[in-house]
Scaffold this motif. Structure first.
Motif, PDB file in Angstrom:
ATOM      1  N   UNK A 169       8.733   2.069   0.456  1.00 40.96           N
ATOM      2  CA  UNK A 169       9.468   3.033  -0.366  1.00 40.96           C
ATOM      3  C   UNK A 169      10.545   2.346  -1.196  1.00 40.96           C
ATOM      4  N   UNK A 170      11.236   1.376  -0.594  1.00 40.32           N
ATOM      5  CA  UNK A 170      12.266   0.642  -1.328  1.00 40.32           C
ATOM      6  C   UNK A 170      11.639  -0.182  -2.447  1.00 40.32           C
ATOM      7  N   UNK A 171      10.512  -0.833  -2.165  1.00 42.97           N
ATOM      8  CA  UNK A 171       9.848  -1.644  -3.191  1.00 42.97           C
ATOM      9  C   UNK A 171       9.418  -0.787  -4.377  1.00 42.97           C
ATOM     10  N   UNK A 229      19.520   0.712   0.457  1.00 43.04           N
ATOM     11  CA  UNK A 229      19.333   0.745   1.908  1.00 43.04           C
ATOM     12  C   UNK A 229      20.375   1.612   2.587  1.00 43.04           C
ATOM     13  N   UNK A 230      21.512   1.820   1.923  1.00 35.21           N
ATOM     14  CA  UNK A 230      22.488   2.782   2.464  1.00 35.21           C
ATOM     15  C   UNK A 230      21.882   4.173   2.453  1.00 35.21           C
ATOM     16  N   UNK A 231      21.222   4.529   1.352  1.00 29.98           N
ATOM     17  CA  UNK A 231      20.574   5.829   1.243  1.00 29.98           C
ATOM     18  C   UNK A 231      19.442   5.969   2.265  1.00 29.98           C
ATOM     19  N   UNK A 237      15.917   8.221  -2.960  1.00 33.56           N
ATOM     20  CA  UNK A 237      15.081   7.536  -1.977  1.00 33.56           C
ATOM     21  C   UNK A 237      15.328   8.089  -0.579  1.00 33.56           C
ATOM     22  N   UNK A 238      16.598   8.204  -0.198  1.00 34.37           N
ATOM     23  CA  UNK A 238      16.918   8.756   1.113  1.00 34.37           C
ATOM     24  C   UNK A 238      16.451  10.192   1.255  1.00 34.37           C
ATOM     25  N   UNK A 249       0.826  -1.203   0.000  1.00 32.28           N
ATOM     26  CA  UNK A 249       0.000   0.000   0.000  1.00 32.28           C
ATOM     27  C   UNK A 249       0.865   1.260   0.000  1.00 32.28           C
ATOM     28  N   UNK A 250       1.928   1.252   0.785  1.00 37.13           N
ATOM     29  CA  UNK A 250       2.796   2.430   0.859  1.00 37.13           C
ATOM     30  C   UNK A 250       3.676   2.544  -0.387  1.00 37.13           C
ATOM     31  N   UNK A 251       4.006   1.414  -1.001  1.00 38.58           N
ATOM     32  CA  UNK A 251       4.725   1.474  -2.286  1.00 38.58           C
ATOM     33  C   UNK A 251       3.840   2.125  -3.346  1.00 38.58           C
TER      34      UNK A 251
END
Length: 272
Positions: free
Chosen positions: A125-127, A174-176, A95-96, A29-31
């Motif tokens: 957000x990552x997805x 994921x670093x960002x 993204x970050x 849903x958030x993606x």
């Protein structure tokens, strides 16, 4: 409350299917929310559309005649797989920045009031970034083909190269996310990530063969996560061995997830 806790507030039914199923639903849903934001602000895709094209043109025509014995087409065959890896690493910076901006605007305060998994905003957000990485691959390969680049291995290896590239991008971003949870402003996220991505991009085999570099720099190149990724993509797109580089690429992807996902979730719990 732990990162995966989905306990609902009083008066709200517990989500069915257990914590993992709830996390998946909430993340999807958030993606979708992130994708809607992207559709409504297409200029946010400049870093994965126009920027890679400009870089590819600049490096091909500025340096191709000097590096590949004057054969720009040969240099394009060498360069494009590396530029694809670089573009994926740089594509995760936004993204970050976006997550940091959402926190500053109070969006995550709203998420905390909802009966959703604490990690869902980050996972979602990552997805959603899959679309950005797929866009990078399509733009780079499409525009590169127009410039004269040719896949020399076939359709299946090319699809594998795209899939591996997207997978690496999802791990690297994921670093960002972690940086976005730590620093105070979106601009600071960009500054910190550029300090990381630029040495990794230029201190690798993206632009020149490793054996042409000085010995001290070769030592860094060999432990650079971008290097085996570029080697694997080159092998899949233009031919050559891939097993050794693929093994190290998968190891780096697992390592990035093991290290930076918990760091990002912990930083998020403290920040939000």
């Amino acid at each position: 409350m732990t990162a995966l806790d989905v306990t609902a507030p009083s008066g709200v039914d517990r989500p069915r299917g257990g914590p993992l199923a709830a996390l998946v639903r909430h993340s999807v849903a958030l993606a979708r929310r992130s994708l809607i934001k992207t559709v409504r602000t297409p200029e946010a895709l400049i870093d994965v559309t126009l920027q890679p094209v400009i870089f590819l043109l600049l490096f091909t025509y500025l340096f191709g005649g000097a590096i590949a014995s004057g054969d720009r087409h040969a240099y394009l065959q060498f360069l494009l797989p590396g530029m694809l890896a670089q573009s994926l690493a740089m594509g995760g910076i936004a993204l970050g920045q976006n997550l940091n901006a959402d926190i500053e605007k109070g969006v995550f305060d709203r998420f905390r009031s909802l009966p959703v998994a604490r990690s869902a905003p980050l996972v979602g957000a990552v997805a959603a970034d899959v679309v950005r990485y797929l866009t990078v691959c399509v733009v780079m390969l499409g525009f590169g083909t127009a410039m004269g680049f040719r896949v020399e291995t076939g359709l299946l290896p090319a699809v594998a190269a795209v899939a591996l590239s997207i997978g690496f991008g999802l791990c690297f971003c994921w670093i960002s996310v972690w940086v976005g949870m730590l620093v105070r402003t979106p601009g600071a996220v960009q500054g910190v990530m550029f300090l990381l991505v630029f040495p990794l991009s230029f201190g690798s085999n993206v632009f020149v063969p490793v054996h042409t570099l000085p010995g001290w720099l070769q030592a860094f190149v060999h432990v650079n996560p971008i290097t085996p990724l570029v080697g694997t993509i080159r092998g899949l797109l233009v031919g050559g061995p891939v097993a050794h580089d693929l093994t190290f690429t998968l190891a780096w992807m697992a390592g990035l997830l093991v290290v930076f996902v918990p760091l990002a979730l912990r930083a998020y719990a403290r920040r939000a």
